[in-house]
Design a protein around this motif. Structure first.
Motif, mmCIF file in Angstrom:
data_model
loop_
_atom_site.group_PDB
_atom_site.id
_atom_site.type_symbol
_atom_site.label_atom_id
_atom_site.label_comp_id
_atom_site.label_asym_id
_atom_site.label_seq_id
_atom_site.Cartn_x
_atom_site.Cartn_y
_atom_site.Cartn_z
ATOM 1 N N ASN A 20 30.985 50.376 37.950
ATOM 2 C CA ASN A 20 32.412 50.185 38.197
ATOM 3 C C ASN A 20 33.184 51.502 38.300
ATOM 4 O O ASN A 20 34.073 51.636 39.121
ATOM 5 C CB ASN A 20 33.023 49.154 37.247
ATOM 6 N N GLU A 21 32.829 52.494 37.512
ATOM 7 C CA GLU A 21 33.542 53.775 37.598
ATOM 8 C C GLU A 21 33.279 54.466 38.927
ATOM 9 O O GLU A 21 34.201 54.950 39.587
ATOM 10 C CB GLU A 21 33.137 54.689 36.436
ATOM 11 N N GLY A 22 32.028 54.505 39.343
ATOM 12 C CA GLY A 22 31.687 55.119 40.624
ATOM 13 C C GLY A 22 32.321 54.403 41.803
ATOM 14 O O GLY A 22 32.788 55.032 42.754
ATOM 15 N N LEU A 23 32.359 53.073 41.744
ATOM 16 C CA LEU A 23 32.983 52.289 42.806
ATOM 17 C C LEU A 23 34.481 52.565 42.874
ATOM 18 O O LEU A 23 35.043 52.711 43.974
ATOM 19 C CB LEU A 23 32.737 50.796 42.577
ATOM 20 N N GLN A 24 35.123 52.672 41.718
ATOM 21 C CA GLN A 24 36.555 52.976 41.696
ATOM 22 C C GLN A 24 36.826 54.377 42.229
ATOM 23 O O GLN A 24 37.765 54.580 43.010
ATOM 24 C CB GLN A 24 37.107 52.826 40.285
ATOM 25 N N ASN A 25 36.016 55.340 41.816
ATOM 26 C CA ASN A 25 36.195 56.716 42.300
ATOM 27 C C ASN A 25 36.014 56.793 43.812
ATOM 28 O O ASN A 25 36.806 57.437 44.511
ATOM 29 C CB ASN A 25 35.220 57.670 41.605
ATOM 30 N N ALA A 26 34.970 56.128 44.315
ATOM 31 C CA ALA A 26 34.710 56.140 45.755
ATOM 32 C C ALA A 26 35.857 55.478 46.512
ATOM 33 O O ALA A 26 36.284 55.975 47.557
ATOM 34 C CB ALA A 26 33.385 55.440 46.057
ATOM 35 N N LEU A 36 41.868 51.582 45.589
ATOM 36 C CA LEU A 36 41.518 51.592 44.173
ATOM 37 C C LEU A 36 42.031 50.327 43.493
ATOM 38 O O LEU A 36 41.295 49.667 42.747
ATOM 39 C CB LEU A 36 42.086 52.834 43.482
ATOM 40 N N ASN A 37 43.275 49.952 43.751
ATOM 41 C CA ASN A 37 43.845 48.736 43.155
ATOM 42 C C ASN A 37 43.051 47.502 43.550
ATOM 43 O O ASN A 37 42.822 46.610 42.726
ATOM 44 C CB ASN A 37 45.315 48.576 43.554
ATOM 45 N N ARG A 38 42.624 47.442 44.799
ATOM 46 C CA ARG A 38 41.860 46.278 45.271
ATOM 47 C C ARG A 38 40.521 46.190 44.548
ATOM 48 O O ARG A 38 40.094 45.107 44.158
ATOM 49 C CB ARG A 38 41.662 46.362 46.782
ATOM 50 N N VAL A 39 39.857 47.325 44.365
ATOM 51 C CA VAL A 39 38.572 47.330 43.658
ATOM 52 C C VAL A 39 38.776 46.956 42.198
ATOM 53 O O VAL A 39 37.991 46.178 41.634
ATOM 54 C CB VAL A 39 37.869 48.705 43.782
ATOM 55 N N GLN A 40 39.810 47.495 41.573
ATOM 56 C CA GLN A 40 40.074 47.144 40.178
ATOM 57 C C GLN A 40 40.348 45.655 40.037
ATOM 58 O O GLN A 40 39.850 45.013 39.111
ATOM 59 C CB GLN A 40 41.247 47.966 39.642
ATOM 60 N N HIS A 41 41.105 45.085 40.955
ATOM 61 C CA HIS A 41 41.370 43.647 40.923
ATOM 62 C C HIS A 41 40.065 42.870 41.088
ATOM 63 O O HIS A 41 39.818 41.894 40.378
ATOM 64 C CB HIS A 41 42.369 43.250 42.009
ATOM 65 N N LEU A 42 39.233 43.289 42.015
ATOM 66 C CA LEU A 42 37.938 42.633 42.244
ATOM 67 C C LEU A 42 37.088 42.662 40.978
ATOM 68 O O LEU A 42 36.560 41.633 40.550
ATOM 69 C CB LEU A 42 37.196 43.316 43.394
ATOM 70 N N LEU A 43 36.975 43.820 40.361
ATOM 71 C CA LEU A 43 36.158 43.960 39.159
ATOM 72 C C LEU A 43 36.719 43.117 38.015
ATOM 73 O O LEU A 43 35.958 42.442 37.316
ATOM 74 C CB LEU A 43 36.054 45.435 38.755
ATOM 75 N N ASP A 44 38.035 43.135 37.846
ATOM 76 C CA ASP A 44 38.664 42.319 36.804
ATOM 77 C C ASP A 44 38.454 40.829 37.072
ATOM 78 O O ASP A 44 38.122 40.065 36.165
ATOM 79 C CB ASP A 44 40.169 42.607 36.712
ATOM 80 N N HIS A 45 38.644 40.435 38.312
ATOM 81 C CA HIS A 45 38.510 39.024 38.690
ATOM 82 C C HIS A 45 37.081 38.527 38.465
ATOM 83 O O HIS A 45 36.875 37.453 37.887
ATOM 84 C CB HIS A 45 38.916 38.837 40.150
ATOM 85 N N GLN A 51 32.409 34.011 39.147
ATOM 86 C CA GLN A 51 31.972 33.291 40.335
ATOM 87 C C GLN A 51 32.481 34.020 41.571
ATOM 88 O O GLN A 51 33.460 34.753 41.500
ATOM 89 C CB GLN A 51 32.424 31.844 40.316
ATOM 90 N N LEU A 52 31.808 33.795 42.675
ATOM 91 C CA LEU A 52 32.149 34.478 43.910
ATOM 92 C C LEU A 52 33.161 33.628 44.684
ATOM 93 O O LEU A 52 32.797 32.780 45.484
ATOM 94 C CB LEU A 52 30.871 34.708 44.725
ATOM 95 N N THR A 53 34.434 33.872 44.411
ATOM 96 C CA THR A 53 35.505 33.122 45.068
ATOM 97 C C THR A 53 35.733 33.664 46.480
ATOM 98 O O THR A 53 35.225 34.733 46.850
ATOM 99 C CB THR A 53 36.809 33.258 44.268
ATOM 100 N N ARG A 54 36.532 32.939 47.233
ATOM 101 C CA ARG A 54 36.871 33.388 48.585
ATOM 102 C C ARG A 54 37.547 34.758 48.543
ATOM 103 O O ARG A 54 37.232 35.644 49.329
ATOM 104 C CB ARG A 54 37.785 32.353 49.253
ATOM 105 N N ARG A 55 38.467 34.928 47.625
ATOM 106 C CA ARG A 55 39.164 36.223 47.480
ATOM 107 C C ARG A 55 38.178 37.337 47.145
ATOM 108 O O ARG A 55 38.257 38.432 47.700
ATOM 109 C CB ARG A 55 40.243 36.108 46.395
ATOM 110 N N ALA A 56 37.231 37.065 46.248
ATOM 111 C CA ALA A 56 36.239 38.076 45.885
ATOM 112 C C ALA A 56 35.375 38.432 47.092
ATOM 113 O O ALA A 56 35.059 39.607 47.308
ATOM 114 C CB ALA A 56 35.370 37.584 44.732
ATOM 115 N N ARG A 57 35.004 37.434 47.882
ATOM 116 C CA ARG A 57 34.202 37.711 49.083
ATOM 117 C C ARG A 57 34.980 38.595 50.051
ATOM 118 O O ARG A 57 34.434 39.554 50.603
ATOM 119 C CB ARG A 57 33.781 36.407 49.774
ATOM 120 N N LEU A 58 36.263 38.298 50.249
ATOM 121 C CA LEU A 58 37.093 39.117 51.136
ATOM 122 C C LEU A 58 37.215 40.546 50.611
ATOM 123 O O LEU A 58 37.156 41.512 51.381
ATOM 124 C CB LEU A 58 38.478 38.493 51.302
ATOM 125 N N ASP A 59 37.396 40.686 49.298
ATOM 126 C CA ASP A 59 37.495 42.024 48.694
ATOM 127 C C ASP A 59 36.184 42.787 48.827
ATOM 128 O O ASP A 59 36.188 43.999 49.050
ATOM 129 C CB ASP A 59 37.911 41.919 47.228
#
Length: 125
Positions: A20-26, A36-45, A51-59
């Motif tokens: 998660n840290e490397g993904l956020q940095n990248a 960065l905000n989108r990745v943080q939301h994805l990781l939190d969600h 579960q792999l929701t539609r929003r998570a798949r889009l992210d």
């Protein structure tokens, strides 16, 4: 009744959690604060929903597009300016490449294990 995620989805969740840290940095380096905000939301969600929701798949697709530099070259996109600032010799470049390859491997594994493609990678890509 709540079903548990498939082994391929569980493997993706583990990859995201462990990196998660490397993904956020990248995401920050390649796409700025919005990415960065989108990745943080994805990781939190994913941490909460498991579960792999539609929003998570889009992210996840957006993250893959960011990491594969899909929008670099468009002079109107922030990604182009940020990419131009990266030193190709920076060790972070290799880490981003490895994260990108592993993310895509996990996404393709989910597609391979599903009756219908979840991420629907273009075969020609």
């Amino acid at each position: 009744m709540h079903t548990s995620p498939s082994p391929a989805v569980q493997a993706l969740f583990l990859f995201l959690s462990e990196n998660n840290e490397g993904l956020q940095n990248a995401a920050l380096v390649l796409g700025g604060g919005k990415a960065l905000n989108r990745v943080q939301h994805l990781l939190d969600h994913l941490g909460a929903a498991r579960q792999l929701t539609r929003r998570a798949r889009l992210d996840l697709v957006a993250l893959h597009e960011l990491f594969t530099l899909k929008y670099v070259g468009d002079p109107l996109r922030l990604e182009t300016a940020l990419f131009a600032e990266i030193d190709p010799m920076d060790p972070m470049v290799e880490e981003i490449c490895l994260l990108t390859d592993r993310l895509e491997d996990h996404m393709r594994a989910i597609d391979a294990a599903s009756d219908l493609p979840v991420f629907d990678f273009d075969i020609a890509a």
